[in-house]
Design a protein around this motif. Structure first.
Motif, PDB file in Angstrom:
ATOM      1  N   ASP A 160      13.729  45.817  41.701  1.00 20.04           N
ATOM      2  CA  ASP A 160      14.816  46.713  41.305  1.00 20.04           C
ATOM      3  C   ASP A 160      15.998  46.586  42.267  1.00 20.04           C
ATOM      4  N   HIS A 161      15.690  46.579  43.565  1.00 15.24           N
ATOM      5  CA  HIS A 161      16.751  46.414  44.566  1.00 15.24           C
ATOM      6  C   HIS A 161      17.460  45.081  44.398  1.00 15.24           C
ATOM      7  N   ASP A 162      16.696  44.016  44.213  1.00 12.69           N
ATOM      8  CA  ASP A 162      17.283  42.679  44.106  1.00 12.69           C
ATOM      9  C   ASP A 162      18.166  42.554  42.866  1.00 12.69           C
ATOM     10  N   ARG A 163      17.716  43.143  41.750  1.00 14.50           N
ATOM     11  CA  ARG A 163      18.504  43.090  40.512  1.00 14.50           C
ATOM     12  C   ARG A 163      19.826  43.828  40.684  1.00 14.50           C
ATOM     13  N   LEU A 164      19.777  45.025  41.267  1.00 13.74           N
ATOM     14  CA  LEU A 164      20.990  45.807  41.464  1.00 13.74           C
ATOM     15  C   LEU A 164      21.940  45.128  42.454  1.00 13.74           C
ATOM     16  N   ALA A 165      21.376  44.524  43.506  1.00  8.09           N
ATOM     17  CA  ALA A 165      22.204  43.837  44.495  1.00  8.09           C
ATOM     18  C   ALA A 165      22.884  42.618  43.881  1.00  8.09           C
ATOM     19  N   ALA A 166      22.145  41.882  43.017  1.00  5.34           N
ATOM     20  CA  ALA A 166      22.720  40.708  42.356  1.00  5.34           C
ATOM     21  C   ALA A 166      23.844  41.123  41.409  1.00  5.34           C
ATOM     22  N   GLU A 167      23.646  42.236  40.675  1.00  6.76           N
ATOM     23  CA  GLU A 167      24.704  42.731  39.792  1.00  6.76           C
ATOM     24  C   GLU A 167      25.925  43.161  40.598  1.00  6.76           C
ATOM     25  N   ALA A 168      25.685  43.764  41.749  1.00  4.79           N
ATOM     26  CA  ALA A 168      26.799  44.182  42.603  1.00  4.79           C
ATOM     27  C   ALA A 168      27.590  42.971  43.079  1.00  4.79           C
ATOM     28  N   ASP A 169      26.897  41.948  43.566  1.00  4.47           N
ATOM     29  CA  ASP A 169      27.581  40.743  44.039  1.00  4.47           C
ATOM     30  C   ASP A 169      28.356  40.073  42.907  1.00  4.47           C
ATOM     31  N   PHE A 170      27.769  40.053  41.705  1.00  4.42           N
ATOM     32  CA  PHE A 170      28.435  39.420  40.574  1.00  4.42           C
ATOM     33  C   PHE A 170      29.739  40.143  40.239  1.00  4.42           C
ATOM     34  N   ARG A 171      29.682  41.456  40.131  1.00  8.65           N
ATOM     35  CA  ARG A 171      30.875  42.223  39.759  1.00  8.65           C
ATOM     36  C   ARG A 171      31.952  42.138  40.837  1.00  8.65           C
ATOM     37  N   VAL A 172      31.544  42.261  42.087  1.00  5.31           N
ATOM     38  CA  VAL A 172      32.511  42.206  43.183  1.00  5.31           C
ATOM     39  C   VAL A 172      33.193  40.847  43.231  1.00  5.31           C
ATOM     40  N   ASN A 173      32.406  39.790  43.146  1.00  9.16           N
ATOM     41  CA  ASN A 173      32.981  38.443  43.273  1.00  9.16           C
ATOM     42  C   ASN A 173      33.813  38.045  42.066  1.00  9.16           C
ATOM     43  N   VAL A 174      33.377  38.429  40.870  1.00  7.36           N
ATOM     44  CA  VAL A 174      34.183  38.137  39.684  1.00  7.36           C
ATOM     45  C   VAL A 174      35.495  38.919  39.748  1.00  7.36           C
ATOM     46  N   GLY A 175      35.428  40.154  40.220  1.00 12.17           N
ATOM     47  CA  GLY A 175      36.647  40.944  40.357  1.00 12.17           C
ATOM     48  C   GLY A 175      37.630  40.303  41.328  1.00 12.17           C
ATOM     49  N   ILE A 176      37.121  39.837  42.467  1.00  8.00           N
ATOM     50  CA  ILE A 176      37.998  39.190  43.449  1.00  8.00           C
ATOM     51  C   ILE A 176      38.573  37.895  42.886  1.00  8.00           C
ATOM     52  N   ALA A 177      37.713  37.067  42.261  1.00 11.75           N
ATOM     53  CA  ALA A 177      38.175  35.787  41.715  1.00 11.75           C
ATOM     54  C   ALA A 177      39.172  35.988  40.576  1.00 11.75           C
ATOM     55  N   LEU A 178      39.008  37.079  39.839  1.00 11.56           N
ATOM     56  CA  LEU A 178      39.915  37.352  38.722  1.00 11.56           C
ATOM     57  C   LEU A 178      41.333  37.665  39.201  1.00 11.56           C
ATOM     58  N   LEU A 179      41.465  38.027  40.473  1.00 13.32           N
ATOM     59  CA  LEU A 179      42.794  38.274  41.023  1.00 13.32           C
ATOM     60  C   LEU A 179      43.653  37.014  40.989  1.00 13.32           C
ATOM     61  N   GLY A 180      42.997  35.845  41.074  1.00 11.88           N
ATOM     62  CA  GLY A 180      43.738  34.591  41.058  1.00 11.88           C
ATOM     63  C   GLY A 180      44.505  34.372  39.765  1.00 11.88           C
ATOM     64  N   PRO A 181      43.813  34.312  38.605  1.00  8.89           N
ATOM     65  CA  PRO A 181      44.545  34.155  37.342  1.00  8.89           C
ATOM     66  C   PRO A 181      45.560  35.266  37.096  1.00  8.89           C
ATOM     67  N   VAL A 182      45.211  36.497  37.463  1.00 12.22           N
ATOM     68  CA  VAL A 182      46.141  37.604  37.245  1.00 12.22           C
ATOM     69  C   VAL A 182      47.411  37.399  38.069  1.00 12.22           C
ATOM     70  N   ALA A 183      47.248  36.926  39.317  1.00 13.49           N
ATOM     71  CA  ALA A 183      48.413  36.703  40.178  1.00 13.49           C
ATOM     72  C   ALA A 183      49.308  35.601  39.622  1.00 13.49           C
ATOM     73  N   VAL A 184      48.686  34.506  39.154  1.00 13.49           N
ATOM     74  CA  VAL A 184      49.483  33.400  38.611  1.00 13.49           C
ATOM     75  C   VAL A 184      50.210  33.835  37.342  1.00 13.49           C
ATOM     76  N   LEU A 185      49.500  34.501  36.450  1.00 17.75           N
ATOM     77  CA  LEU A 185      50.129  34.947  35.207  1.00 17.75           C
ATOM     78  C   LEU A 185      51.232  35.979  35.471  1.00 17.75           C
ATOM     79  N   SER A 186      51.014  36.818  36.480  1.00 20.12           N
ATOM     80  CA  SER A 186      52.017  37.835  36.801  1.00 20.12           C
ATOM     81  C   SER A 186      53.292  37.217  37.359  1.00 20.12           C
ATOM     82  N   SER A 187      53.159  36.046  37.993  1.00 17.09           N
ATOM     83  CA  SER A 187      54.348  35.373  38.514  1.00 17.09           C
ATOM     84  C   SER A 187      55.232  34.849  37.384  1.00 17.09           C
ATOM     85  N   HIS A 188      54.637  34.652  36.200  1.00 13.94           N
ATOM     86  CA  HIS A 188      55.410  34.201  35.039  1.00 13.94           C
ATOM     87  C   HIS A 188      55.877  35.367  34.169  1.00 13.94           C
ATOM     88  N   ASP A 189      55.056  36.414  34.139  1.00 13.90           N
ATOM     89  CA  ASP A 189      55.389  37.572  33.314  1.00 13.90           C
ATOM     90  C   ASP A 189      54.919  38.833  34.038  1.00 13.90           C
TER      91      ASP A 189
END
Length: 245
Positions: A160-189
C-alpha cells in the motif's frame, strides 16, 4: 505474477512519461529550426538516414529509450521536493510548513512520541518539547528504513505504501515536466498561461498522495508493525545519559 510485475511497471512509467514530456518540450521549442529531410546536412542528415534504416518500429524504440534516459536523469524525488518547499516556506512570514503526514497520522505520531518519552522522570526529560521535536525529526529522517523493515514484516502494508508513493512520484514529476510544454506554448500565446493551473494541481495532488503513503509508515510505527533504529538509539541515548547523571 501480476503483483510481481506491477512494482516494475510503476518504476518504468514515471521516467518514460516525463521523458516524453521533455522531448515534446524540445520539439515545440526547436522544431522550426530543424531542416527537412531534403535540405538536412551533417548529423541531422545522419539521423534521417538512421531513421530510414531502422524503420518506424526501430525509430519509435529509439525515441522511447531516449525518453526513458531523459526521464531517469530528470526524475525528482517527492520527499526531496516537499523538503525543498518547506525550506522556502520557512522564509515566508506566516507560512506554515507542509507536514510529511496527514493531520490524523500526525496526531497518532504525537501520541506515540509522548508515550515513548512518558517514562522519563522530569530530571531526565529536561526540555520535553525539545526532546519531542528531536524524536519527530528522527522519525521523519528514518522513513526509508521504516519502509524497508515494513517490507520484511508486513508485505501487504508495504505494498500500500509503495503504490501510494509511486502514484505521488508520478503526479509530481508529470506536473513538473508539464511546465515545459506550457512554458513554450505560453511564449507564443499568453493565453496558455492559464494552463499553468494543471501542472501546479498535479504537483499538489502528488504531494498529498505522498503524505498518504507516509501515513502507512507512521501507522506501522505506532502499531509496532515496524520499528525505527533511530528511535531506539535515541531512547538508549537518553537512558544512558540518565544513568550517567
Amino acid at each position: 505474477m501480476l503483483t510481481t510485475l506491477l512494482p516494475g511497471l510503476r518504476e518504468f512509467r514515471t521516467p518514460l512519461a516525463i521523458g516524453y514530456m521533455w522531448l515534446l518540450t524540445l520539439w515545440l521549442a526547436f522544431h522550426q529550426s530543424v531542416p527537412d529531410r531534403d535540405s538536412a546536412t551533417g548529423i541531422v542528415a545522419d539521423i534521417y538516414q538512421l531513421s530510414d534504416a531502422a524503420g518506424r518500429p526501430g525509430s519509435l524504440a529509439a525515441i522511447t529509450l531516449l525518453a526513458y534516459i531523459v526521464g531517469a536523469i530528470t526524475e525528482v524525488n517527492s520527499n526531496w521536493l516537499l523538503a525543498a518547499i518547506n525550506v522556502v516556506l520557512k522564509h515566508i512570514p506566516r507560512a506554515k510548513p507542509i507536514e510529511w503526514v496527514t493531520s490524523s497520522a500526525s496526531a497518532n505520531l504525537a501520541q506515540f512520541v509522548r508515550t515513548r518519552l512518558a517514562p522519563l522522570r522530569p530530571a531526565e526529560a529536561g526540555d520535553r518539547e525539545e526532546l519531542e521535536a528531536r524524536l519527530w525529526e528522527i522519525i521523519a529522517n528514518d522513513r526509508d528504513q521504516i519502509a524497508i523493515r515494513l517490507q520484511n514484516s508486513r508485505r501487504e502494508m508495504y505494498a500500500d505504501h509503495d503504490r501510494l508513493a509511486a502514484e505521488a512520484d508520478f503526479r509530481v514529476n508529470v506536473g513538473i515536466a508539464l511546465l515545459g510544454p506550457v512554458a513554450v506554448l505560453s511564449s507564443h500565446d499568453p493565453y496558455f498561461l492559464f494552463s499553468l493551473a494543471l501542472p501546479i494541481w498535479l504537483v499538489f495532488r502528488g504531494l498529498m498522495r505522498l503524505r498518504q503513503s507516509n501515513d502507512v509508515l507512521a501507522q506501522a510505527l505506532v502499531k509496532d508493525q515496524a520499528d525505527s533504529s533511530g528511535v531506539t538509539a535515541f531512547m538508549e541515548e537518553l537512558a544512558a545519559a540518565a544513568q550517567a547523571s
